[in-house]
Design a protein around this motif. Structure first.
Motif, short mmCIF file in Angstrom:
data_model
loop_
_atom_site.label_atom_id
_atom_site.label_comp_id
_atom_site.label_asym_id
_atom_site.label_seq_id
_atom_site.Cartn_x
_atom_site.Cartn_y
_atom_site.Cartn_z
N HIS A 285 14.58 -37.56 -20.98
CA HIS A 285 14.40 -37.14 -22.37
C HIS A 285 13.19 -37.76 -23.05
CE1 HIS A 285 17.84 -34.60 -23.04
NE2 HIS A 285 18.70 -35.50 -22.66
N TYR B 268 22.47 -26.96 -20.88
CA TYR B 268 22.10 -27.91 -19.82
C TYR B 268 21.88 -27.19 -18.50
CZ TYR B 268 23.93 -31.87 -22.63
OH TYR B 268 24.16 -32.80 -23.60
N MET C 254 21.30 -36.76 -24.06
CA MET C 254 22.75 -36.74 -24.13
C MET C 254 23.29 -36.07 -22.87
SD MET C 254 25.09 -35.41 -27.26
CE MET C 254 24.81 -33.66 -27.18
N VAL C 255 24.49 -36.42 -22.50
CA VAL C 255 25.10 -35.84 -21.32
C VAL C 255 26.48 -35.28 -21.64
CG1 VAL C 255 23.95 -37.23 -19.60
CG2 VAL C 255 26.02 -38.10 -20.70
N GLU D 246 17.85 -30.36 -23.47
CA GLU D 246 18.84 -30.53 -22.41
C GLU D 246 18.60 -29.66 -21.18
OE1 GLU D 246 20.48 -33.02 -22.53
OE2 GLU D 246 20.76 -33.55 -24.63
N GLU E 219 19.50 -41.10 -25.07
CA GLU E 219 18.05 -41.09 -24.84
C GLU E 219 17.23 -41.77 -25.92
OE1 GLU E 219 19.92 -38.16 -25.21
OE2 GLU E 219 18.82 -36.72 -26.42
N HIS F 68 18.67 -39.02 -16.02
CA HIS F 68 18.79 -38.00 -17.08
C HIS F 68 18.30 -38.52 -18.43
CE1 HIS F 68 20.41 -34.48 -19.24
NE2 HIS F 68 20.61 -35.38 -20.19
N GLU F 69 18.86 -39.59 -18.91
CA GLU F 69 18.52 -40.04 -20.27
C GLU F 69 17.03 -40.39 -20.39
OE1 GLU F 69 20.52 -39.29 -22.40
OE2 GLU F 69 22.45 -39.29 -21.38
ZN LIG Z 1 20.61 -35.05 -22.23
#
Ligand SMILES: [Zn+2]
Length: 532
Positions: free
Chosen positions: A323, A394, A1-2, A342, A284, A319-320
């Motif tokens: 994960h 994060y 997740m972002v 994260e 992700e 990023h995703e």
């Molecule tokens: Zn994330």
């Protein structure tokens, strides 16, 4: 997740007392702890016209203690049609999002049982990423997808909706109108024409999977494939976006190579890796990573960290997909410890930058995250009440890991250590204590106060320096919340650091440097410095 927005600077409210719903979702109580999940077969039909879903989840579990009741979860707006064990109809009691299933006879420790949980209804389109969305693509065709981290998978299907326990493997069958495609987690097995205008798409997930990762993505997808060695890479995009996707999704290979370099083989080899276009930013979902980053580098066409490095790569792919290692292969056992997802994955971005463009750019990218840190609440939240940590998990999480690397102060050792951390914990659900114990054991150091200061307190440690220029000395100590906090740190001249070992007690050292010349390696350690 972002995170999607620039962090706000207003003070965070103190968390409210947990509600009954929070406890039902978050607590690993008796009726969850009495069993161990083994297998799900979620078999669901999705009707885009009526906007309803209906189906069943076959749930196989082993009893860990004798009992007559287990807790499952399904959002209150969805119907429980019936729950069967073989041909026996089981009684159940609903309370908010929980479904307590009762058995006519005691289920015995060590024995395996299987139930079929039938349900139906219209799942809600809520939460940041959409929950369950019956949408349309830009050409007006159905585009239906799930994204339910946080809100919970029981938003759209019945399961044991918590983080501690995962099934060993899972089958997912999605029936949809013939002209659409479903892309879900795992390995594609087959599609079967059901003869009534619907086709069932079967997917097999060969690894443990957390509930929120289970997803369906239904649309008029086009498919193209590639391979990295013998790892299958499968890509799905709308027909109009196919050329853009072919170009942008090529970054997946270099991403996997970078993460394999640091952590070892891609953890879901039998299921392969998929990247799937969706209209939200991305998620992700295990082996079925969703992507909505406009087929452009950066994050939603912005320089995400603001130092000119983000525009070199696609933030969502990097990023995703990170994960897959931290979040999917290693999962936190309670949402309270979500920094394991994260913080680590944000650090993986930094490692990706270092792998591609060198250590200096890696550090520049890492330290640019300081502008997003708030230091207002601890990163680890209260356990057992479904409380998601603040966004410091994060950015401060990644900066903490970079600090830990400097504490180890030997890159070869650091990279071996994080490789081993991943290999040791993959396919497991862990708490921070497990990770700290492993770090301590592998390094022979007591890193617990350092982990605790960064993860269990809001404030950064402060290196206090008091200069006596007449005597040519500086007094130094740590001011921190953790009583035993003692962290080595590099100080002095930038090209000739010396390592201090400050503690909570004042110590004194000689220095030829004046106060304004005396530097602290704050790019290597995330700390505050006070000088007087
Ligand atoms: Zn994330």
């Amino acid at each position: 997740m972002v995170y999607g927005q620039t962090p706000q600077r207003t003070p965070l409210p103190q968390p409210a007392a947990p509600t009954r719903a929070d406890i039902l979702r978050g607590e690993y109580g008796r009726y969850r702890a009495n069993n161990d999940l083994l297998f799900y077969h979620l078999d669901v039909r999705v009707d885009p016209e009526k906007k309803v879903i209906a189906g069943k989840n076959t749930i196989r579990f082993k009893m860990l203690t004798d009992d007559t009741r287990i807790q499952l979860d399904l959002f209150a707006n969805l119907n429980v049609d019936k729950i069967l064990m073989a041909s026996t109809t089981l009684q159940y009691e609903r309370e908010l999002g929980a479904v307590f299933v009762d058995f006519p006879e005691t289920l015995k420790t060590g024995r395996t049982y299987s139930i079929d949980f039938y349900y139906s209804g219209t799942p809600q389109t809520i939460s940041r990423f959409g929950g369950f969305t019956f949408g349309k693509d830009p050409a007006g065709r159905p585009w239906i997808y799930t994204a339910c981290e946080g809100i919970g998978a029981s938003l759209w299907w019945p399961n044991k909706d918590q983080w501690r326990d995962e099934v060993e493997n899972m089958q997912l069958s999605v029936s949809i109108p013939n002209d659409l495609v479903d892309v879900s987690n795992g390995k594609f097995v087959r599609k079967t024409d059901l003869g009534d205008g619907y086709t069932r798409w079967d997917w097999m997930i060969h690894y443990p999977i957390n509930n929120y990762d289970v997803s369906l993505n239904i649309g008029k997808y086009e498919h193209f494939a590639d391979k990295l060695g013998d790892l299958p890479l499968d890509f799905y995009a709308l027909p109009e976006d196919l050329e853009k996707a072919r170009k942008q999704f090529a970054q997946a290979k270099g991403m996997i190579e970078a993460y394999q370099h640091y952590f070892g083989e891609y953890p879901f080899k039998k299921d392969g890796y998929k990247l799937i276009e969706v209209p939200y930013s991305g998620m992700e979902h295990q082996t079925a990573v969703t992507y909505g980053n406009h087929f452009a580098n950066g994050y939603l066409e912005r320089d995400w960290t603001g130092v000119g490095i983000s525009p070199r790569f696609d933030f969502i792919i990097i990023h995703e997909s990170g994960h897959e290692w931290f979040g999917n292969a290693i999962t936190a056992a309670d949402v309270s410890d979500m920094w394991i997802h994260e913080g680590w994955t944000t650090y993986l971005e930094c490692l990706y930058v270092e792998y591609r463009w060198g250590k200096e750019d890696g550090l520049k990218y890492t330290n640019a995250y300081k502008s997003k840190v708030r230091n207002q609440q601890p990163i680890i939240t209260q356990r057992g009440v479904n409380r998601e940590p603040p966004q410091d998990m994060y950015f401060k999480g990644a900066l903490f890991l970079n600090t830990l690397r400097s504490v180890i102060n030997d890159d070869k050792r650091w990279f071996a250590l994080i490789h081993d951390v991943f290999q040791h914990f993959k396919y497991r659900n862990i708490m921070t204590e497990d990770m700290v114990a492993y770090f301590n054991q592998k390094t022979g150091m007591n890193l617990t106060p350092i982990f605790d200061q960064y993860l269990r307190h809001a404030a950064l440690p402060v290196l206090e320096l008091k200069f006596d220029e007449a005597a040519g000395t500086v007094h130094y100590r740590w001011k921190a919340d953790e009583p035993g906090f003692a962290m080595p740190i590099k100080v002095g001249a930038k090209d000739n650091w010396q390592i201090l070992q400050p503690t909570a007690e004042w110590k004194t050292m000689k220095t030829p440097l004046q106060q304004d010349e005396f530097a602290v390696a704050t790019d290597l350690y995330f700390v505050n410095v006070s000088k007087e």
